[in-house]
Design an enzyme around this catalytic site. Structure first.
Site, PDB file in Angstrom:
ATOM      1  N   SER A 130      -4.659 -12.655   0.595  1.00 37.29           N
ATOM      2  CA  SER A 130      -4.764 -10.969  -0.017  1.00 37.29           C
ATOM      3  C   SER A 130      -4.268 -10.751  -1.405  1.00 37.29           C
ATOM      4  CB  SER A 130      -4.522 -10.036   1.582  1.00 37.29           C
ATOM      5  OG  SER A 130      -3.620  -8.667   0.409  1.00 37.29           O
ATOM      6  N   TYR A 155       1.884  -7.259   7.751  1.00 37.96           N
ATOM      7  CA  TYR A 155       1.304  -7.270   7.753  1.00 37.96           C
ATOM      8  C   TYR A 155       1.339  -8.214   5.947  1.00 37.96           C
ATOM      9  CZ  TYR A 155      -3.193  -7.589   5.573  1.00 37.96           C
ATOM     10  OH  TYR A 155      -4.571  -7.779   5.013  1.00 37.96           O
ATOM     11  N   LYS A 159       0.328 -13.050   5.851  1.00 34.57           N
ATOM     12  CA  LYS A 159      -0.810 -13.462   5.092  1.00 34.57           C
ATOM     13  C   LYS A 159       0.184 -14.354   4.611  1.00 34.57           C
ATOM     14  CE  LYS A 159      -4.549 -11.420   5.975  1.00 34.57           C
ATOM     15  NZ  LYS A 159      -5.460 -12.066   6.366  1.00 34.57           N
TER      16      LYS A 159
HETATM   17  C1  WQD Z   1      -6.959   2.254  -3.160  1.00 40.75           C
HETATM   18  C2  WQD Z   1      -6.532   3.574  -3.939  1.00 40.75           C
HETATM   19  C3  WQD Z   1      -4.746   4.647  -2.446  1.00 40.75           C
HETATM   20  C4  WQD Z   1      -6.940   6.383   0.274  1.00 40.75           C
HETATM   21  C5  WQD Z   1      -5.621  -2.178   0.821  1.00 40.75           C
HETATM   22  C6  WQD Z   1      -5.139  -2.799   1.923  1.00 40.75           C
HETATM   23  C7  WQD Z   1      -3.917  -4.056   1.225  1.00 40.75           C
HETATM   24  C8  WQD Z   1      -4.657  -4.894   0.902  1.00 40.75           C
HETATM   25  C9  WQD Z   1      -5.339  -4.710  -0.507  1.00 40.75           C
HETATM   26  C10 WQD Z   1      -5.792  -6.192   2.182  1.00 40.75           C
HETATM   27  C11 WQD Z   1      -4.332   3.895  -3.562  1.00 40.75           C
HETATM   28  C12 WQD Z   1      -5.586   5.880  -3.048  1.00 40.75           C
HETATM   29  C13 WQD Z   1      -6.747   5.383  -0.776  1.00 40.75           C
HETATM   30  C14 WQD Z   1      -6.771   7.619   0.051  1.00 40.75           C
HETATM   31  C15 WQD Z   1      -6.208   7.927  -2.054  1.00 40.75           C
HETATM   32  N1  WQD Z   1      -5.548  -5.662   1.428  1.00 40.75           N
HETATM   33  N2  WQD Z   1      -5.807   6.039  -2.285  1.00 40.75           N
HETATM   34  N3  WQD Z   1      -6.488   8.679  -1.068  1.00 40.75           N
HETATM   35  O1  WQD Z   1      -3.826   1.157  -1.298  1.00 40.75           O
HETATM   36  O2  WQD Z   1      -5.097  -0.781  -2.962  1.00 40.75           O
HETATM   37  O3  WQD Z   1      -4.940  -1.432   0.043  1.00 40.75           O
HETATM   38  O4  WQD Z   1      -6.300  -3.073  -0.047  1.00 40.75           O
HETATM   39  O5  WQD Z   1      -4.709  -7.529   2.337  1.00 40.75           O
HETATM   40  O6  WQD Z   1      -3.405  -4.910   2.832  1.00 40.75           O
HETATM   41  O7  WQD Z   1      -4.228  -1.848   2.381  1.00 40.75           O
HETATM   42  O8  WQD Z   1      -6.090  -0.142  -0.585  1.00 40.75           O
HETATM   43  O9  WQD Z   1      -8.203   1.778  -0.850  1.00 40.75           O
HETATM   44  O10 WQD Z   1      -5.844   1.852   0.494  1.00 40.75           O
HETATM   45  O11 WQD Z   1      -6.523   2.430  -1.884  1.00 40.75           O
HETATM   46  O12 WQD Z   1      -5.736   8.346  -3.198  1.00 40.75           O
HETATM   47  O13 WQD Z   1      -7.146   8.366   1.271  1.00 40.75           O
HETATM   48  O14 WQD Z   1      -7.125   4.598  -3.269  1.00 40.75           O
HETATM   49  O15 WQD Z   1      -3.342   5.561  -3.570  1.00 40.75           O
HETATM   50  O16 WQD Z   1      -4.452   3.890  -5.013  1.00 40.75           O
HETATM   51  P1  WQD Z   1      -4.656  -0.565  -1.223  1.00 40.75           P
HETATM   52  P2  WQD Z   1      -6.413   1.752  -0.204  1.00 40.75           P
END
Ligand code: WQD
Length: 343
Positions: A130, A155, A159
């Protein structure tokens, strides 16, 4: 050239990325065996895979934490030449609450599988890693040589540790060839709408939250912060279409099986190379669905980084893989899938 009938184990093959990868493997003629414990997936996914590929993969419901079952599986399937290892727990928040569960699920199971592969004359292994290993990188886009930052959660730590365990094992095991793929933000569903993402409960990720709001299952999307130092104040991520990502696994596996790797442990970023803000993702949804999305700006979400998008030069030039689909196309597939699931 793809060698036909090569047998590949896909752990977590009923999950979101796993199921799309099984489809691509079967399309390329591989014989696939899935192991999944269905803790975060459903056996119904097999029907979706079958309807797309006209072939039902072998499936065994096994909990990989049961070491004797893993040993028994590899005895019965001694002809497995490659493993793509997706099976893992992936909820960041839960990992903070239950660290040992995450270390047992994500590290214990990895060790059992690697032990089996080390007993073989030759084995290929693809690991789901990741972009989370980079934390908030100092420079954008992020290259594979960017420093791995201290993990923000158990988590994320699994990784990082997973990568280290594989690297250490490869160093002393020339017969083992491995690639870690560092995914950015996977989104979308198969264009057939036969398989897709099925989050349990309230989605934590942006795109499923958007599509569930669009379909009326959630009232409103909360946008976590608009005071970040970005173009429009919302966070930037690299949203990669799940079918593109699935194809990267097949190409990585072929690289190992054909002995084209330059080292017996390699790492590649898998992203599009383009960053999108949360508001741009919302605009994309509104464009492809012809709907206004109900959303409001709220406080920042703790732990969120400002920006992360990939430098994909290494994957493009060395792996020979490049993402094909646009954000709009990926979003359209997610929307089609959401509507199908709720109909
Ligand atoms: C994306 C953007 C939020 C939800 C995930 C995994 C992480 C890694 C990468 C695997 C952010 C914003 C989100 C909402 C919002 N994966 N958001 N409202 O945080 O990049 O991480 O992918 O290893 O472990 O958790 O992805 O989809 O949660 O968020 O504004 O209800 O959308 O703040 O900027 P993230 P995400």
């Amino acid at each position: 050239m793809t060698l036909l009938y090569m047998k590949v184990l896909v752990t977590g093959g009923l999950g979101f990325i796993g199921s799309h990868t099984v489809v691509e493997l079967q399309n390329e003629g591989y014989e696939v065996v899935i192991i999944d414990d269905c803790s975060n997936s459903s056996e119904n996914v097999l029907e979706g895979i079958t309807s797309i590929t006209e072939k039902t993969p072998l499936f065994e419901k096994i909990d990989l934490k049961e070491k004797n079952k893993v040993e028994d599986f590899f005895k019965r399937h001694h002809d497995i030449e490659g493993v793509i290892h997706f099976a893992a727990s992936k909820a960041v928040g839960e990992s903070v609450e239950k660290p040992l569960l995450y270390y047992e699920n994500n590290i214990g199971t990895l060790v059992y599988i690697l032990k089996e592969l080390c007993n073989k004359n030759k084995a290929s292994f693809i690991f789901s890693s990741s972009c989370t290993v980079y934390g908030q990188a100092d420079k954008m886009p992020i290259t594979e040589s960017a420093p791995v930052k201290m993990a923000e959660s158990p988590y994320g730590n699994t990784k990082q540790m997973g990568e280290e365990i594989i690297a250490d094992t490869c160093k002393v095991t020339p017969s083992l060839n491995a690639i870690a793929l560092r995914y950015f933000n996977p989104i979308g569903a198969h264009p057939s709408s036969q398989i897709g993402e099925l989050p349990i409960g309230v989605p934590q990720n942006l795109v499923p939250f958007i599509t569930q709001t669009g379909v009326g299952l959630r009232e409103e999307l909360s946008v976590f912060g608009d005071d970040y130092p970005t173009e429009d104040g919302t966070c930037v991520r690299d949203y990669i279409y799940v079918v593109d990502l699935a194809k990267a696994h097949v190409i990585a596996l072929q690289r190992l099986m054909n002995g084209k790797n330059s080292n017996n442990y390699e790492v590649f970023n898998v992203g599009t190379g383009t960053g999108s803000t949360v508001l741009e993702v919302i605009q994309s949804f509104e464009k492809i669905s012809d709907k206004k999305l109900n959303y409001k700006i709220v406080d920042r979400r703790p732990g969120d980084i400002t920006s992360a998008y990939a430098d994909t030069t290494k994957a493009n030039e060395i792996l020979g893989w490049k993402s094909q689909y646009t954000l709009d196309e990926a979003m359209k597939s997610a929307w089609d899938w959401e509507q199908k699931v709720r109909s």
